[in-house]
Design a protein around this motif. Sequence first.
Motif, mmCIF file in Angstrom:
data_model
loop_
_atom_site.group_PDB
_atom_site.id
_atom_site.type_symbol
_atom_site.label_atom_id
_atom_site.label_comp_id
_atom_site.label_asym_id
_atom_site.label_seq_id
_atom_site.Cartn_x
_atom_site.Cartn_y
_atom_site.Cartn_z
ATOM 1 N N ALA A 302 0.820 -1.209 0.000
ATOM 2 C CA ALA A 302 0.000 0.000 0.000
ATOM 3 C C ALA A 302 0.855 1.260 0.000
ATOM 4 C CB ALA A 302 -0.935 0.001 1.202
ATOM 5 N N TRP A 437 -5.485 6.037 5.223
ATOM 6 C CA TRP A 437 -5.272 4.587 5.151
ATOM 7 C C TRP A 437 -6.528 3.874 4.662
ATOM 8 C CZ3 TRP A 437 -1.565 1.292 4.737
ATOM 9 C CH2 TRP A 437 -1.768 -0.062 5.033
ATOM 10 N N SER A 443 -4.486 -1.031 0.840
ATOM 11 C CA SER A 443 -4.416 -1.074 2.302
ATOM 12 C C SER A 443 -5.309 -2.190 2.835
ATOM 13 C CB SER A 443 -4.848 0.270 2.896
ATOM 14 O OG SER A 443 -6.196 0.554 2.559
ATOM 15 N N LEU A 447 -4.623 0.168 10.767
ATOM 16 C CA LEU A 447 -3.473 1.012 10.492
ATOM 17 C C LEU A 447 -2.321 0.732 11.451
ATOM 18 C CD1 LEU A 447 -2.065 3.308 9.029
ATOM 19 C CD2 LEU A 447 -3.329 4.936 10.445
#
Length: 471
Positions: A302, A437, A443, A447
């Motif tokens: 990501a 995020w 992603s 996080l």
Amino acid sequence: MDSEQPQAQVLDADLCSRARMSRDPRFDGEFFLAVKTTGIYCRPICPARAPAEKNVSYFRLATQAAAAGYRPCLRCRPESAPGSPAWEGTTTTVQRALQLIRQNALSEGSLGDLADRLGIGERYLRKLFQQELGVSPQAVALNQRLLFAKKLLAETGLPLTEVAYAAGFGSVRRFNSAVKDHFRLTPSNLRGRRKAQGSADIHLQLQYRPPYDWNGVVDFLSHHAIAGVEEIIDSRYLRNFRTTAGVAQLEIKPHKNKNALELRLQLPDNSRLMSTVGQVRRMFDLDANPEQISALLQQDPALGQLSKRSPGARSPGHWSLFESAVRAIVGQQVSTVAARTVLARLAKACTKEGIVTFPGAADIAALTDEHFPMPSRRRETLRSLCQTYSDREDELTLEALADFKGVGPWTVGMVAVRGAGDPDVFPTGDLGLERTWANLPGSEGKLNDAAARWRPWRSYAANLLWRSYTP
């Protein structure tokens, strides 16, 4: 000459040998090599003819090479090498001591004073330095002063007396003696043909490892600039700041032909020149190793694309830890624009000399309630901080900040990133990071779980995510 190194700092000689023979700039600042036959130490990228391996010793720090009796090379100028990010095995206490020494702690006070600030005894401080670095705190400070003096002689027209003063020497006689002992040259010889001048402006080059994402740094500074205190003009950063002798100004921009930023300073006196340059280097994150950082972050599915789009991304900061703490407290649960407005009001209300600067703790503490357009609990947190650290802002630490009522993990995390320059902090609970995020392609998961993969460069990961944030 003594070529022995403390065991905690022994380097892999084969690896260092391959690195110096390749002259790969990614190793610049990671170690230094000393040549026994010449008595000189160099950077691994030195353009001079490579010496035979049997004549070479390797040191983690330039200070260690100097302590072993070697003098710096006049061709590669090892004092210009970017500093290593952090030294493995070095204790937190020694790191804090090194930071304070870079801020002139041993030029403005004694070793006992430094030990008191660290909360340990003077004898124990000496022992820690010998165990971790193999040199004394005074040797570190002297080497720092000498290398800074050499930089001033090479790049400025300051008179020799001013160079001695700015580099932290108590007298010109002591300065001359130390330079002759260390460099085997007089200050005049080191200066060469450059003539001394009495200009009020000081111009210096601040080197860094390329690449350097200047646009990303300027973008951050422009979004957080406080009206009257800071300004961005044609990709140049300008700022007013306070010193004990009065108001000072700086301007910084990229050098056109070198891997360096050009710094111009106007100071009422030069007693704090060395620590000011250190503050600028930290604020603009000039000691980072972008190759190491991107090598890790670009592996992430990501975050990798964000890193590739911003080669040389840095983690820029604020002027001081105290300023960062004030900014973070004011910015709790409000937008960046709203925080800037409040900070500009505080700065203007505290202005006494006609030139707006970031206010000192005592000035903020003296303001009445109408100058704090914020909830009362936040106002009291800010006022308490400023009352406690009035006229001693430099003594504030992250540990002390965390003890204040109204200061939580997010505030401490932000100050660690922006005020202390910590490379491995991820502010918990930051709404901008969470939203970025959630919308970032590739992603997955929480996080905080993802951030664990980005160590030891979580601060740089946070900066990449903040740059991609869209409200």
